[in-house]
Scaffold this active site. Structure first.
Site, PDB file in Angstrom:
ATOM      1  N   GLU A 111      48.362  52.448  34.214  1.00  0.00           N
ATOM      2  CA  GLU A 111      47.802  53.785  34.072  1.00  0.00           C
ATOM      3  C   GLU A 111      47.885  54.448  35.454  1.00  0.00           C
ATOM      4  O   GLU A 111      47.445  53.871  36.443  1.00  0.00           O
ATOM      5  CB  GLU A 111      46.339  53.685  33.614  1.00  0.00           C
ATOM      6  CG  GLU A 111      45.751  55.050  33.390  1.00  0.00           C
ATOM      7  CD  GLU A 111      44.314  55.007  32.865  1.00  0.00           C
ATOM      8  OE1 GLU A 111      43.789  53.921  32.578  1.00  0.00           O
ATOM      9  OE2 GLU A 111      43.733  56.102  32.755  1.00  0.00           O
ATOM     10  N   ARG A 151      43.341  37.510  34.106  1.00  0.00           N
ATOM     11  CA  ARG A 151      43.664  38.376  35.226  1.00  0.00           C
ATOM     12  C   ARG A 151      43.483  37.651  36.542  1.00  0.00           C
ATOM     13  O   ARG A 151      42.761  36.653  36.628  1.00  0.00           O
ATOM     14  CB  ARG A 151      42.835  39.654  35.174  1.00  0.00           C
ATOM     15  CG  ARG A 151      41.344  39.460  35.178  1.00  0.00           C
ATOM     16  CD  ARG A 151      40.620  40.731  34.746  1.00  0.00           C
ATOM     17  NE  ARG A 151      40.783  41.820  35.686  1.00  0.00           N
ATOM     18  CZ  ARG A 151      41.315  43.014  35.356  1.00  0.00           C
ATOM     19  NH1 ARG A 151      41.714  43.251  34.154  1.00  0.00           N
ATOM     20  NH2 ARG A 151      41.407  43.948  36.256  1.00  0.00           N
ATOM     21  N   LYS A 172      40.262  49.351  40.079  1.00  0.00           N
ATOM     22  CA  LYS A 172      40.785  50.587  40.658  1.00  0.00           C
ATOM     23  C   LYS A 172      39.666  51.584  40.920  1.00  0.00           C
ATOM     24  O   LYS A 172      39.726  52.360  41.861  1.00  0.00           O
ATOM     25  CB  LYS A 172      41.832  51.204  39.719  1.00  0.00           C
ATOM     26  CG  LYS A 172      43.218  50.634  39.952  1.00  0.00           C
ATOM     27  CD  LYS A 172      44.284  51.397  39.193  1.00  0.00           C
ATOM     28  CE  LYS A 172      44.353  50.953  37.766  1.00  0.00           C
ATOM     29  NZ  LYS A 172      45.507  51.470  37.045  1.00  0.00           N
TER      30      LYS A 172
HETATM   31  P1  ATP Z   1      41.778  47.761  36.916  1.00  0.00           P
HETATM   32  O1  ATP Z   1      40.902  47.121  35.910  1.00  0.00           O
HETATM   33  O2  ATP Z   1      41.995  46.974  38.149  1.00  0.00           O
HETATM   34  O3  ATP Z   1      41.395  49.141  37.240  1.00  0.00           O
HETATM   35  P2  ATP Z   1      43.615  48.292  34.848  1.00  0.00           P
HETATM   36  O4  ATP Z   1      43.716  47.161  33.914  1.00  0.00           O
HETATM   37  O5  ATP Z   1      42.812  49.448  34.422  1.00  0.00           O
HETATM   38  O6  ATP Z   1      43.210  47.789  36.285  1.00  0.00           O
HETATM   39  P3  ATP Z   1      46.250  49.228  34.338  1.00  0.00           P
HETATM   40  O7  ATP Z   1      46.986  50.249  35.108  1.00  0.00           O
HETATM   41  O8  ATP Z   1      45.798  49.542  32.970  1.00  0.00           O
HETATM   42  O9  ATP Z   1      45.026  48.832  35.266  1.00  0.00           O
HETATM   43  O10 ATP Z   1      47.034  47.860  34.364  1.00  0.00           O
HETATM   44  C1  ATP Z   1      48.391  47.724  34.083  1.00  0.00           C
HETATM   45  C2  ATP Z   1      48.676  46.310  33.700  1.00  0.00           C
HETATM   46  O11 ATP Z   1      48.311  45.417  34.745  1.00  0.00           O
HETATM   47  C3  ATP Z   1      47.905  45.906  32.466  1.00  0.00           C
HETATM   48  O12 ATP Z   1      48.762  45.205  31.590  1.00  0.00           O
HETATM   49  C4  ATP Z   1      46.828  45.017  32.993  1.00  0.00           C
HETATM   50  O13 ATP Z   1      46.473  44.036  32.064  1.00  0.00           O
HETATM   51  C5  ATP Z   1      47.483  44.403  34.233  1.00  0.00           C
HETATM   52  N1  ATP Z   1      46.471  44.033  35.217  1.00  0.00           N
HETATM   53  C6  ATP Z   1      45.495  44.824  35.711  1.00  0.00           C
HETATM   54  N2  ATP Z   1      44.699  44.134  36.554  1.00  0.00           N
HETATM   55  C7  ATP Z   1      45.178  42.871  36.591  1.00  0.00           C
HETATM   56  C8  ATP Z   1      44.786  41.678  37.275  1.00  0.00           C
HETATM   57  N3  ATP Z   1      43.744  41.632  38.114  1.00  0.00           N
HETATM   58  N4  ATP Z   1      45.530  40.567  37.076  1.00  0.00           N
HETATM   59  C9  ATP Z   1      46.596  40.593  36.263  1.00  0.00           C
HETATM   60  N5  ATP Z   1      47.016  41.670  35.597  1.00  0.00           N
HETATM   61  C10 ATP Z   1      46.322  42.805  35.748  1.00  0.00           C
HETATM   62 MG    MG Z   2      43.650  49.585  32.034  1.00  0.00          MG
END
Ligand code: ATP
Ligand code: MG
Length: 556
Positions: free
Chosen positions: A35, A261, A271
């Protein structure tokens, strides 16, 4: 070991192997769906390495898709930063960049299809009522009074939503699934809501935006994704993912698989919290080298290879755990130990005067760039009768453990001669300012003929020819391993996470350093030239990592 034997193995790859063997799929298509609401962090790097790595190893394809259904929180700058990070990590996406917003027409069509099938309805409960009707984990929900509106009326209402005739929060399109399901996500989830927001891709075309759970699975289906890999928090949502795929006319049937994760000690990974650090100026932007973002690691001197190696070492499982910082640091240390050229930099300089060195003489010494890798060549380091050494490398007296310069004792200057300290000057506070010594002119590249062999080697730079530099020493941003567990992370920020040294002296060859290129500063650690230098010719070096794991000792 062949390329194939060297591949990582994990439960997702085993599923893919089985799917290919059974003929369920003939090829593999994955995607990485960030995102664009912040910079990518090292957790995303894990996901990138997994998704793109699988595509690479199975001769498949991996799409880069921006999951951009929240226009208020998203920004085109993040889109650019994310593209750069994926490429920097060494991966290439298949074809053009995709955007969930690029499917808004199709998604709208799928929503209409659900309404026509009697599987979606426009609901006018407000936020509070919706929550109340949803029930809890222990209490089933109640049906919305709008659940039985006719198909025709729902179609008309949804059209009104689309045409901007409904206010934000006044109504939403919901799936008609099961208000008593044990999976909360199946209790008539919202599919579309009204938002009068400008979108960075679609402008003002839409005032209704689809929810993540509706968008993601359908985007996967439209792109022919075979294995849709995400993190464990989406495990329950898989029921909704499958429900949507089963109930609309999709061109392909993707499947979702979840892995745990990455959590890394001493860092925050959300984020939202990283954004707070940036917004409150607690760090110098998203790429401040203390941040866990990919851009920050790049600015700090981490290499793409070290980050891919890290992703490989931590592996992919369904088990929640927290990885120690030392695992990451070992990856970059090993890489740079092999690949970073050596250079000399004095961070806390004091003068060293060689009293028997010929007045006005200068030498250009040839020094190896790497102790064991001949291919890295040599460089010229100027030498004269006035040098700088580290203040901590001289003592008037010391015990045998101190293998540096001591009065009346000999030490070798790295790549140069053996010297013996004779006396020193001090300032009013008693700090040594100048050390005087004699040198043995026959000891360049060989031991003294009298059979003595100096115990220590210290680094130095020429006083005249050396360059001024700023050196930034970075440390953990937080003082506790799990700052995310604190009610307020501000209270556990490390006040010494950045120490700036303004008067370092570095050897002149470093004038040619390129941004992000790493060096081992002899006996100090690994450093790279900052990639955000403000003034032409200014030298600012960021410490990537120390030579040894000093935190292991501290935590014991
Ligand atoms: P955050 O929770 O850190 O704000 P998010 O999941 O909202 O991150 P996205 O941009 O939606 O961020 O993530 C893109 C991809 O990266 C998704 O498939 C998500 O599952 C993966 N991802 C996000 N954080 C992690 C992590 N700590 N370890 C592994 N994969 C991750
Ligand atoms: Mg997300």
């Amino acid at each position: 070991m062949s390329e194939v034997e060297n591949r990582p193995t994990n439960f997702i790859r085993q599923i893919i192997d089985a799917d290919l063997a059974s003929g369920k799929h003939n090829s593999v298509q994955t995607r990485f769906p960030p995102e664009p609401n912040g910079f990518l962090h090292i957790g995303h790097a894990k996901s990138i390495c997994l998704n793109f790595g699988i595509a690479q190893d199975y001769s498949g394809l991996c799409n880069l898709r921006f999951d951009d259904t929240n226009p208020e929180k998203e920004d085109i700058d993040y889109v650019h930063a994310i593209k750069k990070d994926v490429q920097w990590l060494g991966f290439e996406w298949a074809g053009d960049i995709r955007y969930s917003s690029g499917y808004f027409d199709e998604l709208h069509g799928f929503a209409v299809e659900l309404i026509e099938k009697g599987l979606a309805y426009v609901c006018f409960l407000n936020g509070e009522e919706t929550r109340e009707y949803r029930g809890t984990l222990n209490k089933p929900g109640k049906n919305s009074p709008y659940r039985d509106t006719s198909v025709e009326e729902n179609l008309a209402l949804f059209e009104k939503m689309k045409n901007g005739e409904c206010k934000e929060g006044e109504c939403a399109l919901r799936a008609k699934i099961d208000m008593s399901s044990s999976f909360m996500c199946l209790r008539d989830p919202i599919l579309y809501r009204v938002r009068f927001a400008h979108h960075h891709q679609t402008g003002d075309k839409w005032c209704i935006y689809p929810m993540y759970d509706f968008t993601h699975c359908l985007s996967d289906a439209l792109e022919g994704i075979t294995h849709s890999i995400c993190t464990l928090e989406f495990q329950d949502n898989r029921r909704l993912y499958d429900w949507v795929i089963d109930n609309v006319s999709v061109p392909a049937t993707p499947h979702q698989y979840e892995f745990s994760r990455l959590n890394l000690e001493y860092t925050l990974m959300s984020k939202r919290k990283l954004n707070t650090l940036v917004e409150e100026n607690l760090v110098d932007g998203w790429d401040d080298p203390r941040m866990p973002t990919i851009a920050a690691f790049r600015r700090r001197g981490y290499t793409p290879a070290s980050m891919r190696e890290f992703a490989k070492r931590i592996g992919v499982t369904k088990m929640e755990n927290t990885v120690e910082m030392s695992v990451l640091e070992a990856c970059i240390r090993e890489d740079l130990n092999d690949n970073a050229p050596r250079a000399m930099a004095v961070l806390d300089p004091i003068k060293l005067v060689i009293e028997n060195y010929p007045e006005g003489n200068k030498e250009a010494l040839t020094v190896k760039n790497h102790p064991s890798d001949e291919s890295q060549g040599t460089r010229i380091v100027p030498f004269s009768g006035e040098l700088y050494i580290e203040a901590e490398d001289f003592r008037e007296e010391a015990n045998k453990k101190y293998k540096r310069l001591v009065l009346d004792k000999a030490v070798r200057l790295r790549g140069a001669y053996v010297i013996t300290a004779t006396r020193c000057d001090k300032d009013e506070q008693g700090n040594v300012t100048t050390v005087y010594c004699t040198y043995n002119e026959y000891t360049l590249g060989k031991n003294p003929t009298d059979g003595t062999k100096p115990k220590g080697v210290i680094h130095w730079v020429d006083a005249q020819e050396s360059l001024n530099a700023t050196v930034r020493l970075y440390d953990r941003l937080f003082t506790v391993p799990n700052p995310a567990a604190e009610s307020d992370f501000h209270s556990v920020m490390n006040p010494e996470s950045l120490i700036v040294i303004n008067n370092a002296k570095v050897e002149p060859s470093l004038a040619n350093a390129k941004a992000e290129q790493a060096f081992q500063f002899e006996r100090q650690g690994y450093f790279c030239l900052d990639n955000d230098i403000q003034a032409e010719g200014e030298l600012v070096f960021n410490r990537t990592v120390g030579l040894r794991d000093t935190w292991a000792k501290i935590s014991k």
